[in-house]
Design a protein around this motif. Structure first.
Motif, PDB file in Angstrom:
ATOM      1  N   UNK A  56       2.951  -8.205 -31.424  1.00 39.40           N
ATOM      2  CA  UNK A  56       2.365  -9.447 -31.950  1.00 39.40           C
ATOM      3  C   UNK A  56       0.653  -9.019 -31.890  1.00 39.40           C
ATOM      4  N   UNK A  57       0.075  -9.432 -32.879  1.00 39.63           N
ATOM      5  CA  UNK A  57      -1.310  -9.220 -32.996  1.00 39.63           C
ATOM      6  C   UNK A  57      -2.085 -10.119 -34.069  1.00 39.63           C
ATOM      7  N   UNK A  58      -3.082 -10.450 -33.740  1.00 36.05           N
ATOM      8  CA  UNK A  58      -3.818 -11.305 -34.789  1.00 36.05           C
ATOM      9  C   UNK A  58      -4.355 -10.325 -35.691  1.00 36.05           C
ATOM     10  N   UNK A  59      -4.609 -11.056 -37.051  1.00 30.29           N
ATOM     11  CA  UNK A  59      -5.015 -10.105 -38.163  1.00 30.29           C
ATOM     12  C   UNK A  59      -6.351  -9.553 -38.009  1.00 30.29           C
ATOM     13  N   UNK A  60      -7.057 -10.223 -37.456  1.00 29.86           N
ATOM     14  CA  UNK A  60      -8.579  -9.626 -36.824  1.00 29.86           C
ATOM     15  C   UNK A  60      -8.268  -8.392 -36.140  1.00 29.86           C
ATOM     16  N   UNK A  61      -7.576  -8.597 -34.981  1.00 33.32           N
ATOM     17  CA  UNK A  61      -7.123  -7.300 -33.841  1.00 33.32           C
ATOM     18  C   UNK A  61      -6.541  -6.261 -34.747  1.00 33.32           C
ATOM     19  N   UNK A  62      -5.709  -6.646 -35.649  1.00 29.30           N
ATOM     20  CA  UNK A  62      -4.864  -5.412 -36.436  1.00 29.30           C
ATOM     21  C   UNK A  62      -6.093  -4.805 -37.188  1.00 29.30           C
TER      22      UNK A  62
END
Length: 232
Positions: free
Chosen positions: A125-131
Protein backbone atom coordinates in the motif's frame (compact mmCIF):
# COMPACT_ATOMS: atom_id res chain seq x y z
CA UNK A 1 48.65 -40.64 9.21
CA UNK A 2 45.78 -42.49 10.89
CA UNK A 3 42.81 -40.54 12.15
CA UNK A 4 41.15 -41.70 15.31
CA UNK A 5 37.44 -42.19 15.20
CA UNK A 6 35.74 -40.97 18.34
CA UNK A 7 32.38 -42.29 19.35
CA UNK A 8 29.75 -39.67 20.18
CA UNK A 9 29.69 -38.87 23.86
CA UNK A 10 26.58 -39.32 25.96
CA UNK A 11 25.68 -37.78 29.27
CA UNK A 12 25.84 -40.21 32.15
CA UNK A 13 23.36 -40.33 34.99
CA UNK A 14 25.79 -38.52 37.28
CA UNK A 15 26.07 -35.61 34.85
CA UNK A 16 22.30 -35.42 34.46
CA UNK A 17 21.87 -35.43 38.23
CA UNK A 18 24.35 -32.58 38.62
CA UNK A 19 22.55 -30.54 35.93
CA UNK A 20 19.24 -31.15 37.69
CA UNK A 21 20.69 -29.97 41.02
CA UNK A 22 22.13 -26.81 39.39
CA UNK A 23 18.78 -25.97 37.81
CA UNK A 24 16.96 -26.62 41.08
CA UNK A 25 19.39 -24.36 42.96
CA UNK A 26 18.52 -21.59 40.51
CA UNK A 27 14.78 -22.21 40.90
CA UNK A 28 14.52 -23.38 37.32
CA UNK A 29 12.04 -26.13 36.51
CA UNK A 30 14.04 -28.75 34.55
CA UNK A 31 10.93 -29.61 32.53
CA UNK A 32 10.67 -25.99 31.41
CA UNK A 33 14.38 -25.47 30.80
CA UNK A 34 13.86 -25.95 27.08
CA UNK A 35 11.26 -23.38 26.14
CA UNK A 36 8.70 -24.33 23.59
CA UNK A 37 8.71 -22.47 20.30
CA UNK A 38 6.08 -19.72 20.24
CA UNK A 39 2.98 -20.33 18.21
CA UNK A 40 3.32 -18.86 14.71
CA UNK A 41 1.28 -15.82 13.82
CA UNK A 42 -2.02 -16.45 12.11
CA UNK A 43 -2.30 -15.02 8.59
CA UNK A 44 -4.63 -12.29 9.88
CA UNK A 45 -2.23 -11.37 12.71
CA UNK A 46 0.64 -11.19 10.23
CA UNK A 47 -1.45 -8.99 7.95
CA UNK A 48 -2.44 -6.65 10.79
CA UNK A 49 1.19 -6.28 11.85
CA UNK A 50 1.99 -4.81 8.42
CA UNK A 51 -0.94 -2.40 8.36
CA UNK A 52 -1.07 1.17 9.68
CA UNK A 53 -2.61 1.04 13.18
CA UNK A 54 -5.55 3.17 12.05
CA UNK A 55 -6.70 0.50 9.59
CA UNK A 56 -5.89 -2.74 11.42
CA UNK A 57 -9.55 -3.23 12.29
CA UNK A 58 -10.91 -1.96 8.96
CA UNK A 59 -14.01 -3.79 7.74
CA UNK A 60 -15.10 -3.80 4.11
CA UNK A 61 -18.89 -3.46 3.93
CA UNK A 62 -19.55 -1.65 0.64
CA UNK A 63 -21.45 -4.02 -1.71
CA UNK A 64 -19.17 -3.39 -4.69
CA UNK A 65 -16.04 -3.81 -2.57
CA UNK A 66 -17.37 -7.11 -1.20
CA UNK A 67 -18.16 -8.25 -4.75
CA UNK A 68 -14.57 -7.43 -5.72
CA UNK A 69 -13.25 -9.49 -2.79
CA UNK A 70 -15.31 -12.51 -3.86
CA UNK A 71 -14.13 -12.28 -7.45
CA UNK A 72 -10.45 -11.99 -6.51
CA UNK A 73 -10.73 -14.82 -3.97
CA UNK A 74 -12.36 -17.09 -6.55
CA UNK A 75 -9.54 -16.36 -9.01
CA UNK A 76 -6.83 -17.28 -6.47
CA UNK A 77 -4.79 -20.37 -7.31
CA UNK A 78 -2.64 -22.78 -5.30
CA UNK A 79 1.04 -22.86 -6.39
CA UNK A 80 1.17 -26.60 -5.60
CA UNK A 81 -1.15 -29.35 -4.43
CA UNK A 82 -2.22 -28.81 -0.86
CA UNK A 83 -0.74 -25.30 -0.70
CA UNK A 84 -2.73 -22.24 0.29
CA UNK A 85 -4.37 -20.45 -2.61
CA UNK A 86 -2.71 -17.16 -3.53
CA UNK A 87 -3.94 -14.02 -5.24
CA UNK A 88 -2.38 -13.89 -8.71
CA UNK A 89 -4.72 -12.05 -11.07
CA UNK A 90 -8.06 -10.33 -10.86
CA UNK A 91 -10.06 -7.15 -11.47
CA UNK A 92 -9.34 -3.72 -10.03
CA UNK A 93 -11.41 -1.09 -8.24
CA UNK A 94 -11.37 2.69 -8.60
CA UNK A 95 -12.99 4.24 -5.53
CA UNK A 96 -13.85 7.92 -5.93
CA UNK A 97 -15.27 10.34 -3.40
CA UNK A 98 -14.55 13.35 -1.23
CA UNK A 99 -12.05 13.34 1.62
CA UNK A 100 -13.31 11.29 4.56
CA UNK A 101 -15.77 9.18 2.58
CA UNK A 102 -14.16 5.95 3.76
CA UNK A 103 -12.33 4.90 0.60
CA UNK A 104 -9.01 4.04 2.27
CA UNK A 105 -10.84 2.26 5.08
CA UNK A 106 -12.66 0.09 2.55
CA UNK A 107 -9.42 -0.66 0.68
CA UNK A 108 -7.65 -1.98 3.77
CA UNK A 109 -10.83 -3.76 4.83
CA UNK A 110 -10.91 -5.52 1.46
CA UNK A 111 -7.40 -6.91 1.99
CA UNK A 112 -8.37 -8.11 5.48
CA UNK A 113 -11.49 -9.74 4.04
CA UNK A 114 -9.38 -11.61 1.48
CA UNK A 115 -7.14 -13.02 4.19
CA UNK A 116 -10.14 -13.91 6.36
CA UNK A 117 -11.53 -15.90 3.43
CA UNK A 118 -8.44 -18.14 3.56
CA UNK A 119 -6.60 -16.65 0.61
CA UNK A 120 -2.93 -15.72 0.77
CA UNK A 121 -1.90 -12.38 -0.67
CA UNK A 122 1.33 -10.49 -1.12
CA UNK A 123 0.33 -6.84 -1.07
CA UNK A 124 1.62 -3.34 -0.81
CA UNK A 125 0.00 0.00 0.00
CA UNK A 126 1.22 3.49 -0.82
CA UNK A 127 -0.13 6.95 -1.34
CA UNK A 128 0.37 8.41 -4.79
CA UNK A 129 2.60 11.14 -3.30
CA UNK A 130 4.86 8.57 -1.59
CA UNK A 131 4.94 6.47 -4.73
CA UNK A 132 6.21 9.37 -6.83
CA UNK A 133 8.78 10.23 -4.16
CA UNK A 134 10.10 6.65 -4.27
CA UNK A 135 10.19 6.58 -8.07
CA UNK A 136 11.71 9.99 -8.69
CA UNK A 137 15.29 9.59 -10.02
CA UNK A 138 17.90 10.55 -7.44
CA UNK A 139 21.50 9.61 -6.61
CA UNK A 140 21.89 6.19 -5.01
CA UNK A 141 18.39 4.99 -5.89
CA UNK A 142 17.34 2.56 -8.62
CA UNK A 143 13.98 4.03 -9.56
CA UNK A 144 13.49 1.57 -12.43
CA UNK A 145 13.92 -1.39 -10.10
CA UNK A 146 11.45 0.14 -7.66
CA UNK A 147 8.93 0.71 -10.45
CA UNK A 148 9.29 -2.93 -11.53
CA UNK A 149 8.74 -4.13 -7.95
CA UNK A 150 5.59 -2.06 -7.51
CA UNK A 151 4.31 -3.06 -10.93
CA UNK A 152 4.67 -6.81 -10.17
CA UNK A 153 3.16 -6.77 -6.67
CA UNK A 154 0.19 -9.19 -6.71
CA UNK A 155 -2.10 -6.69 -4.95
CA UNK A 156 -1.47 -2.95 -4.78
CA UNK A 157 -3.31 -0.15 -2.99
CA UNK A 158 -2.73 3.31 -4.49
CA UNK A 159 -4.25 5.91 -2.19
CA UNK A 160 -5.12 9.47 -3.26
CA UNK A 161 -4.38 9.10 -6.95
CA UNK A 162 -4.54 12.55 -8.52
CA UNK A 163 -3.54 14.38 -5.34
CA UNK A 164 0.00 15.06 -6.56
CA UNK A 165 0.73 18.07 -8.73
CA UNK A 166 0.25 17.20 -12.38
CA UNK A 167 3.31 17.13 -14.64
CA UNK A 168 4.56 15.26 -17.70
CA UNK A 169 6.76 13.10 -15.46
CA UNK A 170 3.86 12.21 -13.12
CA UNK A 171 1.66 11.34 -16.08
CA UNK A 172 4.36 9.17 -17.68
CA UNK A 173 5.23 7.25 -14.49
CA UNK A 174 1.56 6.72 -13.66
CA UNK A 175 0.88 5.38 -17.13
CA UNK A 176 3.84 2.98 -17.01
CA UNK A 177 2.70 1.59 -13.67
CA UNK A 178 -0.98 1.32 -14.53
CA UNK A 179 -0.27 -0.11 -17.99
CA UNK A 180 1.93 -2.90 -16.58
CA UNK A 181 -0.69 -3.88 -14.06
CA UNK A 182 -3.34 -3.72 -16.79
CA UNK A 183 -1.32 -6.02 -19.06
CA UNK A 184 -0.72 -8.61 -16.33
CA UNK A 185 -4.25 -8.32 -14.88
CA UNK A 186 -2.97 -7.60 -11.39
CA UNK A 187 -5.67 -6.47 -8.93
CA UNK A 188 -5.27 -2.84 -7.89
CA UNK A 189 -7.29 -0.85 -5.36
CA UNK A 190 -7.19 2.84 -6.25
CA UNK A 191 -8.70 5.69 -4.27
CA UNK A 192 -9.07 9.25 -5.50
CA UNK A 193 -10.61 12.45 -4.19
CA UNK A 194 -11.24 13.61 -7.74
CA UNK A 195 -14.53 13.11 -9.50
CA UNK A 196 -14.12 10.37 -12.07
CA UNK A 197 -14.84 12.83 -14.86
CA UNK A 198 -11.84 14.92 -13.70
CA UNK A 199 -9.27 12.11 -13.81
CA UNK A 200 -8.72 12.43 -17.53
CA UNK A 201 -7.83 16.10 -17.28
CA UNK A 202 -5.46 15.50 -14.35
CA UNK A 203 -3.77 12.23 -15.39
CA UNK A 204 -4.02 12.30 -19.17
CA UNK A 205 -5.90 10.32 -21.78
CA UNK A 206 -3.67 7.22 -21.67
CA UNK A 207 -4.00 6.72 -17.90
CA UNK A 208 -7.74 7.42 -17.95
CA UNK A 209 -8.23 4.96 -20.80
CA UNK A 210 -6.41 2.16 -18.98
CA UNK A 211 -8.30 2.84 -15.76
CA UNK A 212 -11.61 2.74 -17.63
CA UNK A 213 -10.76 -0.69 -19.03
CA UNK A 214 -9.26 -2.34 -15.94
CA UNK A 215 -11.38 -1.02 -13.05
CA UNK A 216 -14.89 -1.09 -11.73
CA UNK A 217 -15.72 2.45 -10.68
CA UNK A 218 -17.29 3.02 -7.27
CA UNK A 219 -18.64 6.42 -6.27
CA UNK A 220 -18.62 6.99 -2.49
CA UNK A 221 -21.16 9.23 -0.86
CA UNK A 222 -20.12 12.14 1.31
CA UNK A 223 -19.89 10.34 4.67
CA UNK A 224 -16.92 11.30 6.82
CA UNK A 225 -15.83 8.18 8.75
CA UNK A 226 -13.23 10.23 10.60
CA UNK A 227 -15.82 12.22 12.54
CA UNK A 228 -16.74 10.74 15.91
CA UNK A 229 -20.28 9.44 15.93
CA UNK A 230 -22.62 11.53 18.03
CA UNK A 231 -24.62 9.73 20.67
CA UNK A 232 -28.26 9.27 19.76
Amino acid sequence: MRTRHREPQTLGEGTLDRMARILAARNIDPAAAQAEEPEPYSPLEALSAGMPPRYRAAVADHPQVLAWVRTVAEAAVAPSQGARRQVTTGPSLLMAGVVGAGKTYQAYGAVRRLVQSGVGVRWRATTAADLYADLRPRPGADSERELAAVSRCPLLIIDDLGAAKASEWVEEVTYRLINRRYNYELPTLITTNLAIRDLRAHLGDRVASRLAQMTTRVEFEQVDRRRPRLAA
